[in-house]
Design a protein around this motif. Structure first.
Motif, PDB file in Angstrom:
ATOM      1  N   ALA A   1       0.914  -1.365  -0.014  1.00 58.98           N
ATOM      2  CA  ALA A   1       0.008   0.024   0.036  1.00 58.98           C
ATOM      3  C   ALA A   1       0.835   1.151  -0.086  1.00 58.98           C
ATOM      4  N   PHE A   2       0.396   2.352  -0.655  1.00 58.42           N
ATOM      5  CA  PHE A   2       0.797   3.604  -0.827  1.00 58.42           C
ATOM      6  C   PHE A   2      -0.002   4.515  -0.256  1.00 58.42           C
ATOM      7  N   PRO A   3      -0.055   4.753   1.250  1.00 58.60           N
ATOM      8  CA  PRO A   3      -1.016   5.700   1.613  1.00 58.60           C
ATOM      9  C   PRO A   3      -1.264   7.030   1.328  1.00 58.60           C
ATOM     10  N   ASP A   4      -0.349   7.325   0.912  1.00 56.88           N
ATOM     11  CA  ASP A   4      -0.272   8.874   0.395  1.00 56.88           C
ATOM     12  C   ASP A   4      -0.602   9.210  -0.914  1.00 56.88           C
ATOM     13  N   ILE A   5      -0.608   8.240  -1.794  1.00 58.96           N
ATOM     14  CA  ILE A   5      -0.865   8.310  -3.165  1.00 58.96           C
ATOM     15  C   ILE A   5      -2.631   8.586  -3.378  1.00 58.96           C
ATOM     16  N   PRO A   6      -3.355   7.907  -2.889  1.00 57.67           N
ATOM     17  CA  PRO A   6      -3.252   6.550  -2.301  1.00 57.67           C
ATOM     18  C   PRO A   6      -3.499   5.444  -3.463  1.00 57.67           C
ATOM     19  N   GLU A   7      -2.739   4.285  -3.190  1.00 54.43           N
ATOM     20  CA  GLU A   7      -2.754   3.018  -4.083  1.00 54.43           C
ATOM     21  C   GLU A   7      -2.368   1.910  -3.340  1.00 54.43           C
ATOM     22  N   VAL A   8      -2.970   0.633  -3.825  1.00 56.83           N
ATOM     23  CA  VAL A   8      -2.472  -0.582  -3.368  1.00 56.83           C
ATOM     24  C   VAL A   8      -2.217  -1.486  -4.373  1.00 56.83           C
ATOM     25  N   VAL A   9      -1.077  -2.009  -4.704  1.00 57.70           N
ATOM     26  CA  VAL A   9      -0.617  -2.752  -5.520  1.00 57.70           C
ATOM     27  C   VAL A   9      -0.931  -4.227  -4.920  1.00 57.70           C
ATOM     28  N   PHE A  10      -1.474  -5.176  -5.598  1.00 58.12           N
ATOM     29  CA  PHE A  10      -1.640  -6.350  -5.274  1.00 58.12           C
ATOM     30  C   PHE A  10      -0.695  -7.533  -5.684  1.00 58.12           C
ATOM     31  N   PRO A  11      -0.017  -8.339  -5.112  1.00 58.74           N
ATOM     32  CA  PRO A  11       1.098  -9.295  -5.696  1.00 58.74           C
ATOM     33  C   PRO A  11       0.445 -10.266  -6.713  1.00 58.74           C
ATOM     34  N   LYS A  12       1.056 -10.339  -7.497  1.00 57.99           N
ATOM     35  CA  LYS A  12       0.999 -11.587  -8.640  1.00 57.99           C
ATOM     36  C   LYS A  12       2.368 -12.106  -8.891  1.00 57.99           C
ATOM     37  N   MET A  13       2.279 -13.255  -9.067  1.00 62.77           N
ATOM     38  CA  MET A  13       3.570 -13.781  -9.303  1.00 62.77           C
ATOM     39  C   MET A  13       4.198 -13.504 -10.490  1.00 62.77           C
ATOM     40  N   GLY A  14       5.525 -12.836 -10.550  1.00 60.99           N
ATOM     41  CA  GLY A  14       6.014 -12.389 -11.761  1.00 60.99           C
ATOM     42  C   GLY A  14       5.771 -10.920 -12.187  1.00 60.99           C
ATOM     43  N   SER A  15       4.881 -10.192 -11.263  1.00 61.06           N
ATOM     44  CA  SER A  15       4.917  -8.854 -11.582  1.00 61.06           C
ATOM     45  C   SER A  15       5.819  -8.046 -10.629  1.00 61.06           C
ATOM     46  N   ALA A  16       6.290  -6.936 -10.985  1.00 60.95           N
ATOM     47  CA  ALA A  16       7.217  -6.159 -10.055  1.00 60.95           C
ATOM     48  C   ALA A  16       6.702  -4.739  -9.932  1.00 60.95           C
ATOM     49  N   VAL A  17       6.837  -3.986  -8.794  1.00 60.20           N
ATOM     50  CA  VAL A  17       6.743  -2.624  -8.595  1.00 60.20           C
ATOM     51  C   VAL A  17       8.040  -1.737  -8.562  1.00 60.20           C
ATOM     52  N   PHE A  18       8.077  -0.776  -9.352  1.00 55.66           N
ATOM     53  CA  PHE A  18       9.335  -0.044  -9.083  1.00 55.66           C
ATOM     54  C   PHE A  18       8.912   1.579  -8.952  1.00 55.66           C
ATOM     55  N   TRP A  19       9.632   2.026  -7.931  1.00 54.66           N
ATOM     56  CA  TRP A  19       9.575   3.462  -7.775  1.00 54.66           C
ATOM     57  C   TRP A  19      10.771   3.971  -7.191  1.00 54.66           C
ATOM     58  N   TYR A  20      10.722   5.519  -7.605  1.00 53.69           N
ATOM     59  CA  TYR A  20      11.929   6.422  -6.906  1.00 53.69           C
ATOM     60  C   TYR A  20      11.392   6.928  -5.742  1.00 53.69           C
ATOM     61  N   ASN A  21      12.424   6.585  -4.669  1.00 51.08           N
ATOM     62  CA  ASN A  21      12.343   7.186  -3.390  1.00 51.08           C
ATOM     63  C   ASN A  21      12.792   8.382  -3.287  1.00 51.08           C
ATOM     64  N   MET A  22      13.667   9.062  -4.260  1.00 51.36           N
ATOM     65  CA  MET A  22      14.133  10.406  -4.219  1.00 51.36           C
ATOM     66  C   MET A  22      13.610  11.066  -5.483  1.00 51.36           C
ATOM     67  N   HIS A  23      13.855  12.418  -5.358  1.00 53.48           N
ATOM     68  CA  HIS A  23      13.578  13.590  -6.516  1.00 53.48           C
ATOM     69  C   HIS A  23      15.036  13.310  -7.200  1.00 53.48           C
ATOM     70  N   PRO A  24      15.029  13.858  -8.555  1.00 52.00           N
ATOM     71  CA  PRO A  24      16.221  14.160  -9.433  1.00 52.00           C
ATOM     72  C   PRO A  24      17.161  14.781  -8.635  1.00 52.00           C
ATOM     73  N   ASN A  25      16.730  15.872  -7.824  1.00 52.63           N
ATOM     74  CA  ASN A  25      17.804  17.020  -7.198  1.00 52.63           C
ATOM     75  C   ASN A  25      18.067  16.338  -5.656  1.00 52.63           C
ATOM     76  N   ASN A  26      18.124  15.038  -5.682  1.00 51.17           N
ATOM     77  CA  ASN A  26      18.713  14.100  -4.400  1.00 51.17           C
ATOM     78  C   ASN A  26      17.740  14.403  -2.953  1.00 51.17           C
TER      79      ASN A  26
END
Ligand SMILES: O=C(O)CCC(=O)C(=O)O
Ligand SMILES: [Fe+2]
Length: 614
Positions: free
Chosen positions: A543-568
């Protein structure tokens, strides 16, 4: 004096104590036998119990939170008539941490599925049933033999029996030849068969794989975590309704075990009443092997052990009502009442001393944040309006040779922060092989606490790191490089994690707080790549409560996100949480991607206001 540890009567006494107190006997000190002669005493207070040969007294000297219970002062009064012998067993705290649930390991259902077939093919139970049937037949046969013996002895025992009478001589010889030999033969035949079956049965029983009793504590703890996070009523739990799937309802005995754990754990205190009520309903069921008296007694004793005397009295008065003729129950209720009144009086004298109940209520803290529960329960408002219009599902190849023939399926979940889901990322075989390598090495996950790592109830998965040279790990890194364009030189080792029953990771950020890095802020975890390596029947979302969104597991799927902004700077909207699975267990592979070595792959920005990666 202290009795030797291996004295057979001492062993027997320890077993009895273990059975009635459920406290593990490895923690008992050696048994002390004490004798009080004329005038012998042990200075102190009054005692509610008067000594009774064969009776035993048991109490907890400490509260469940490891503080001492000052109300346990006690003393031995000198005998007025006769002398007094007692055996003392003091039970220490170590090794009993798990007789009340704490940070239990969450049992993985993958682990259980490896042994379930053995249980389904329960040859031990079948053999036992056959053994019982044979045993019944054997007993009938033996009974008729013994009747025959009775009959033959009848004549010879008669006072008028004279061996000089030829009929008596015949009778005597017949009994002690044909008849007795036949009986002897049949009995020895039966005993031989008995020994054979007995040995086989014993062997079968020994070979059954059993679990340590602590595992039960863990699985109950996991269930209670699920109940709390997904807001499931005790009634539904008892009736096997957890999430989307239903199963056979609990029996009263199963229910009772859970109820006792609930009473013992302050975290779940708010559900105590509903558990007792739900379990009592089960007792009304015709197949129930537990009685209301048993169930209520167990909960009253548990409350009493916690120093919650008011609850003990309330519950025990029901026991006494159900057994109105029983003097024993009346006396016990009286004892609880005296305890309660004593405490209440102390409370009136000194307001700072509250009853057990109040003391416990004050201790109950909200265990998980509301955002976590809300997010896991799926009560997140869906994205609306303009933001949603920019979401896309497409296939991308990034011009990378690995992807040219088969572009990867990409679903953009959120633009800000940038979160994508890739589908059909790597083959099931590779995932299964990573799981297989990881399985024996899994250990309870930790979190960073000041300068060290710790086990916490906020993170109850099991995990391990795959070695850099593992071929499937390398393949995974290459594939991540192809789809994210971020350089694998900056990847941490692949972490494989498994979430068992009730396993979770409360909401957190993957980046380290600035102070942790001091001068090396540039090498923080800029992005997270997480591959789901199992299907989860229900629950278990990320779950990403601040977006908000929940991604449910499915074998073979992957979530990718940036934890930082480009300015570090860190992106505080990337708060995320792993919800406990409601059906099955969850496997993931985490790859955290550092900033160093990716300066040119994901360009930084001189513009301090640039926050977006795309
Ligand atoms: O398993 C999940 O859904 C999230 C795991 C996670 O956030 C982590 O391990 O850092
Ligand atoms: Fe995370």
């Amino acid at each position: 004096m202290f009795i030797d540890y291996d004295n057979k009567d001492a062993i027997f006494l320890r077993i009895v104590i273990e059975t009635v107190t459920s406290i593990r006997s490895v923690t008992y000190e050696n048994i002390q036998v004490a004798n009080y002669g004329v005038g012998g005493f042990y200075f102190c207070h009054h005692d509610y119990f008067s000594a009774n040969y064969g009776s035993a007294v048991f109490w907890y000297n400490m509260h469940p939170n490891n503080t001492v219970n000052v109300d346990t002062m006690h003393c031995a009064c000198p005998p007025v008539f006769g002398d007094k012998w007692v055996a003392n067993v003091w039970i220490i705290r170590n090794n009993n941490e798990f007789s009340t649930p704490s940070l239990g390991d969450m049992l993985s259902t993958s682990e259980l599925s490896t042994v379930i077939d053995e249980f389904k093919n329960d040859s031990a139970r079948i053999e036992l049933n056959q053994f019982i049937t044979q045993q019944e037949r054997r007993m009938d046969k033996m009974l008729s033999m013994s009747r025959l013996l009775d009959e033959t002895s009848k004549g010879t025992k008669n006072a008028k029996f004279d061996i000089h009478h030829p009929i008596n001589a015949l009778r005597f010889i017949r009994n002690n030849s044909v008849v007795f030999n036949r009986i002897k033969e049949e009995i020895s035949q039966e005993m031989k068969l008995y020994t054979e079956v007995h040995t086989k049965l014993e062997e079968l029983m020994t070979n059954v794989k059993t679990f340590h009793e602590e595992e039960l504590t863990h699985v109950i703890h996991g269930l209670l975590v699920i109940q709390q996070i997904y807001n499931i009523t005790s009634y539904d739990m008892v009736n096997g309704n957890v999430g989307k799937y239903k199963t056979i309802p609990l029996t009263a005995a199963e229910c009772e075990d859970i109820m006792v754990k609930v009473v013992h754990n302050a975290k779940y205190f708010s559900t105590v009443e509903s558990w007792i009520e739900a379990c009592l309903k089960k007792i009304e069921h015709k197949d129930s092997t537990t009685t209301a008296t048993q169930l209520l007694t167990r909960s009253a004793v548990a409350f009493y052990g916690l120093g919650s005397f008011q609850e003990a009295v309330t519950i025990y008065s029901k026991v006494s009502y159900l057994n109105q003729k029983s003097r024993y129950h009346k006396l016990r209720l009286k004892y609880y009442m005296r305890k309660f009144i004593k405490h209440r009086n102390e409370q009136t004298l000194d307001n700072s001393i509250s009853t057990g109940k109040l003391r416990r209520e004050n201790n109950v803290k909200e265990d998980f944040r509301l955002s976590f529960k809300t997010a896991c329960q799926g009560n997140v408002p869906r994205l609306v309006g303009a933001t949603q219009k920019t979401l896309v599902c497409d296939r991308v190849d990034n011009g990378h040779p690995l992807l040219l023939i088969q572009p990867i399926k990409r679903e953009i979940i959120s633009r800000e922060p940038f979160i994508v889901v890739y589908h059909d990322f790597i083959s099931t075989n590779r995932m299964m092989s990573l799981r297989q390598v990881a399985f024996p090495q899994l250990e309870r996950s930790t979190v960073l606490k000041k300068d060290s790592r710790a086990h916490v109830s906020r993170r109850t998965s099991k995990s391990m790191f795959i070695e850099h040279d593992n071929k499937d790990g390398l393949f995974l890194s290459n594939a991540i490089e192809a789809v994210t364009s971020l350089r694998s030189a900056a990847y941490e080792k692949v972490q494989v994690a498994n979430y068992g029953i009730g396993g979770l990771y409360d909401c957190h950020y993957d980046y380290y707080p600035a102070h942790y890095y001091d001068n090396d802020i540039f090498d923080n975890r800029m992005a997270t790549f997480m591959l789901y390596m199992s299907d989860v029947g229900d629950g278990g979302g990320t779950a990403f409560p601040d977006i908000p969104e929940v991604v449910f597991p499915k074998m073979g799927s992957a979530v990718f996100w940036y934890n930082m902004h480009p300015n570090n700077t860190v992106n505080e909207d990337t708060l995320h949480c792993a919800c406990p699975p409601l059906f099955g267990d969850k496997w993931v592979a985490n790859v955290w991607i550092k900033r160093n070595n990716n300066e040119f792959a994901a360009q930084c920005s001189l513009d301090q206001y640039t926050t977006s990666w795309w």
